[in-house]
Write an enzyme that holds these catalytic residues in place. Structure first.
Site, PDB file in Angstrom:
ATOM      1  N   GLY A 517       0.835  -1.188   0.000  1.00  0.00           N
ATOM      2  CA  GLY A 517       0.000   0.000   0.000  1.00  0.00           C
ATOM      3  C   GLY A 517       0.873   1.242   0.000  1.00  0.00           C
ATOM      4  O   GLY A 517       2.105   1.172  -0.083  1.00  0.00           O
ATOM      5  N   GLY A 520       0.851   8.343   3.561  1.00  0.00           N
ATOM      6  CA  GLY A 520       1.263   9.708   3.360  1.00  0.00           C
ATOM      7  C   GLY A 520       2.768   9.881   3.366  1.00  0.00           C
ATOM      8  O   GLY A 520       3.282  10.857   2.851  1.00  0.00           O
ATOM      9  N   GLY A 522       4.912   7.487   2.167  1.00  0.00           N
ATOM     10  CA  GLY A 522       5.559   6.667   1.151  1.00  0.00           C
ATOM     11  C   GLY A 522       4.996   5.260   1.085  1.00  0.00           C
ATOM     12  O   GLY A 522       4.166   4.865   1.909  1.00  0.00           O
ATOM     13  N   ASP A 635      -1.987  10.421  15.283  1.00  0.00           N
ATOM     14  CA  ASP A 635      -2.528   9.972  13.997  1.00  0.00           C
ATOM     15  C   ASP A 635      -3.153   8.580  14.131  1.00  0.00           C
ATOM     16  O   ASP A 635      -2.971   7.722  13.266  1.00  0.00           O
ATOM     17  CB  ASP A 635      -1.429   9.957  12.930  1.00  0.00           C
ATOM     18  CG  ASP A 635      -1.996   9.940  11.509  1.00  0.00           C
ATOM     19  OD1 ASP A 635      -3.170  10.334  11.340  1.00  0.00           O
ATOM     20  OD2 ASP A 635      -1.283   9.525  10.580  1.00  0.00           O
TER      21      ASP A 635
END
Length: 827
Positions: A517, A520, A522, A635
């Site tokens: 996948g 944000g 990389g 986050d």
């Protein structure tokens, strides 16, 4: 008997073959040749000739018709392949009441071997059923004469009995393939007795069993809790004649298989239509080092190694470098130098903290020296261990299997080697030195010391320059930079450094096929080191949003944090502008790939979801309260929560996390980064972040787990703006159970659901002072007697219109109030 089969072969030559995919039966004069198959009536399974991998040999097998790559579930002639030069004469047909595979050269290759000496009352047919069972029976009858379910290879399919006949003492035995290109019986078998299912190595060494079936829980003692209740219905029968286990699938569209893998693990796989791949959601034993003799003779297994799982003992080398390169370690290691035994005394290499091999020969001696002599006096002795407390000397003859390295504990074992393996070249050379040279040695030592000091100073100057270049993106690309990260440069945190070449090899040059996948910061790739250890590689290249500070931050934080619900950092790599983090690989990827997928979500029943919620809570309690650093993640979201092989959660991605000093629980920032939908209002609007910011994010995640709905999916909804508004609306109307994901409605407890939603709403209140801390959240969910307060209306954070599904937001309030939005995928 040979004459009989010769006649059979002659008769078979005159039969016409089946047309391709013409029917689900072989009968009468119809037979199968290369390129011709039969297909089950519902189109799920296909039977015919196949070649595994790059092999040139042919086999008769059954596979899923519409799944790619080809997945074989049963093989007829696994012990007797058909070479490519004979395949044109190969036929599978009904002859004299048997299903028979023949070639002109080999004659009968394989047969069902039913007694054909008696006259058959009516024609016999072979039918491939849609459950994958190949059944031989009289025409128009359902009673089987023979069936593949009772003669399995390595795969247990739904409705197939896995049993043991108490009267005959026999049962089904599932045996692994030898390799991915050879379905011949491998080293590992899976069988039942009257009480348990068990795994064996080489038919002799049992290394795992299921434990007895527990009537109270309707599952086997040693299987993970709630394994079968999510997608499978299990049946266990135990009577005077037999004992057997069987599982069925409530949803006929769900495809699953239970396999004895060639690596010695038994795994339950499920086919994911959305991703077009197989997902395994259960495996036993969990760790490869728990598999008997996983590294072969004279090989050491170390589950905690960050680079290679199997290594050879000193004085030994890999028996087959090719096999080890393909992660097949069964061949183990061989001696480099043969033992002397009698000509020159052998010596011993000490290995502490080892799990000792099985089946030692034991004698009582008075000391360790006596134990050593006992081994030396037996030319077949290859190792010994002395137990001080009991004065027992254990020694082993022949090959050593199942050596395991442990971090602590265990025993010390002494491995016998030829004395030449201990030769000291320096001592030999010193005998040749003349008296004149010996006088010079002290002067040479002084000179060497001065030179080394100069080299040492130059090295660290160069190292500092390279590190400064790396921080400014100006590395020379000549090699990996040794990284030491510390707090205020007074405390170094050392993490294992991997070469860029080893990362390229592990990921096959960052192949797209290995890409898991893109986040944000990389892309993330799956990799595998030469020793077999699977890894996740997070690559932050020159275009990554994450700079050197974030990179340092993530390495620093994760290196210091150790918790079973936090993802483990294995190492890093820095070369030129490449910044790479190496993590433990999570085979089940991230939480969002389960709860928002209509197929995978069914793997998470209510109890499993509660376990995931509690695991996340424990990790946050550790970060906020129990670790020596107070960490605010900033986050937390469903795609930053990874799932291991047992579907237990591990929080990842600490690039945005912050350390706060001492008892401080709040800080502020001008640069706001995070993901909309999970950011607390005080952080998104004012730049204030605290442990209560993580509590808010957790509340959103918790409500997503319960409802199975993505917070961002409510954008531009007619009545509510996000998930919090939707939950609050139904909560105030008293329709709370309407919130629960329909896939867990049957397995959930209403009181638990109400409590979890109440706690979730308390976590997302607008005023951070009203939110509980994570310790209180854990207490509220764990203690049945805890009284819960009534939640206030949650914060509905407004956001600017955008067309992307999930948004990573970065706001630098010192420069602008505009939002910078980038695509966000699971990382």
């Amino acid at each position: 008997m040979d004459i009989f089969w010769l006649v059979v072969l002659i008769i078979s030559l005159s039969y016409p073959p089946l047309s391709h995919g013409a029917a689900d039966t072989i009968c009468g004069s119809k037979y199968i040749t290369k390129g011709k198959t039969i297909v089950s009536l519902g189109g799920r399974f296909e039977l015919g000739f196949f070649t595994p991998g790059k092999s040139s040999n042919y086999y008769i097998g059954i596979w899923y018709q519409n799944i790619s790559p080809q997945t074989v579930v049963w093989v007829a002639n696994r012990n007797k392949p058909i070479p490519s030069i004979e395949i044109n004469s190969a036929k599978l047909l009904i002859l004299e009441g048997n299903l028979v595979l023949t070639t002109v050269t080999q004659g009968v290759v394989w047969s069902t071997n039913i007694n054909s000496d008696v006259a058959l009352p009516q024609p016999v047919i072979a039918r491939l059923n849609d459950d994958g069972n190949l059944v031989l029976s009289y025409n128009h009858t359902e009673t089987p004469l023979w069936q593949s379910f009772e003669n399995p290879t390595d795969t247990l399919l739904p409705i197939s009995k896995f049993g043991f006949n108490k009267r005959t003492g026999k049962g089904q035995v599932y045996t692994s393939w030898k390799s991915s290109e050879d379905p011949a019986p491998g080293l590992y078998t899976y069988a039942r007795d009257a009480i348990v299912s068990y795994m064996k190595w080489n038919g002799t060494e049992e290394y795992w069993n299921s434990g007895p079936f527990m009537n109270t829980t309707h599952q086997f003692q040693n299987l993970p809790r709630d394994l079968w209740t999510a997608m499978l219905n299990s049946t266990f029968v135990n009577n005077d004649n037999e004992t057997y286990y069987m599982y069925t699938i409530p949803d006929p569209s769900f495809i699953t298989r239970h396999v004895v893998d060639k690596d010695g693990q038994v795994k339950q796989w499920a086919w994911m239509n959305t991703t077009k791949d197989w997902l395994f959601f259960y495996t036993q034993p969990v760790h490869q080092c728990d598999i008997y003799a996983y590294c072969g003779p004279f090989g050491i297994c170390n589950q905690n190694s960050s680079s290679t799982l199997c290594t050879c003992l000193q004085g030994f080398k890999q028996r087959s470098e090719k096999d080890w390169g393909q992660n097949y370690f069964n061949g183990g290691c061989v001696r480099i130098t043969n033992l002397q035994c009698g000509n020159e005394e052998d010596k011993f290499k000490e290995y502490p903290n080892m799990l000792l091999p099985r089946h030692p020969q034991n004698v009582t001696v008075g000391s360790g020296a006596g134990c050593k002599s006992t081994c030396l006096n037996n030319c077949s002795c290859t190792a010994y261990a002395y137990h001080d407390d009991t004065h027992v000397c254990s020694f082993w003859v022949g090959e050593l299997f199942n050596l395991k390295q442990q971090d602590v504990g265990g025993n010390t074992i002494y491995i016998r080697l030829a004395s030449s393996e201990f030769s000291n070249v320096k001592d030999k050379n010193s005998k040749r030195l003349s008296g004149k040279v010996k006088v010079i040695v002290p002067s040479a030592v002084v000179a060497a010391t001065l030179v080394c000091s100069l080299v040492f100073v130059c090295y660290f100057k160069t190292k500092r320059a390279k590190l400064q270049n790396a921080e400014s993106g100006m590395g020379d690309g000549t090699g990996a930079i040794d990284l030491m990260i510390g707090e205020d440069n007074d405390e170094g945190i050392y993490v294992q450094l991997f070469s860029f070449e080893s990362i390229l090899a592990a990921t096959v040059n960052f192949s797209d096929s290995n890409k898991l996948g893109k986040g944000g910061f990389g892309p993330v790739y799956k990799g595998k080191f030469q020793g077999g250890q699977e890894i996740a590689v997070k690559r932050m290249g020159s275009h990554s949003n994450q700079g050197m500070e974030e990179f340092k931050n993530e390495v620093l934080l994760i290196a210091k944090l150790q918790h079973r619900n936090l993802v483990k950092l294995l190492g890093y790599c820095m070369q030129a502008k490449e910044k790479i983090l190496i993590y433990e690989y999570m085979p089940n990827k991230s939480l969002d790939t389960f709860i928002f997928d209509r197929t995978r979500c069914m793997l998470l029943n209510w109890n499993k979801r509660v376990d995931i919620i509690l695991g996340i809570i424990r990790a946050l309690v550790y970060l906020h309260h129990d670790s020596r650093l107070r960490i605010i993640h900033r986050d937390l979201k469903t795609n930053n929560i990874l799932l291991d092989e047992d579907l237990m959660p591990k929080i990842s991605d600490f690039g945005l996390a912050r350390i706060v000093e001492g008892k401080t629980i709040e800080a502020n920032t001008k640069k706001i980064v995070g993901t909309y939908g999970y950011m607390s209002p005080e952080y998104a609007l004012d730049g204030l972040f605290s442990t209560k910011s993580d509590v808010f994010s957790f509340g959103v995640v918790m409500l997503e787990i319960i409802t199975g709905k993505n917070n961002s999916a409510f954008y531009e909804h007619e009545e509510v703006s996000n998930l919090l508004g939707y939950v609050w609306k139904l909560w105030t109307k008293g329709n709370t159970m309407d919130l629960v994901d329909e896939s867990v409605l049957q397995s959930c407890n209403e009181d638990e659901v109400l409590k979890c939603i109440n706690v979730g709403l308390l976590c997302v209140e607008e005023d951070p002072n009203n939110r509980p801390n994570m310790s209180n959240v854990l207490l509220m969910l764990s203690n049945e007697n805890t009284a819960l307060s009534k939640p206030n209306q949650p914060a509905f954070v407004a956001r600017t219109h955008t067309s992307v599904n999930s948004n990573t937001v970065e706001i630098d309030k010192s420069c602008s109030n505009e939002l910078t939005i980038s695509d966000q995928e699971g990382r």
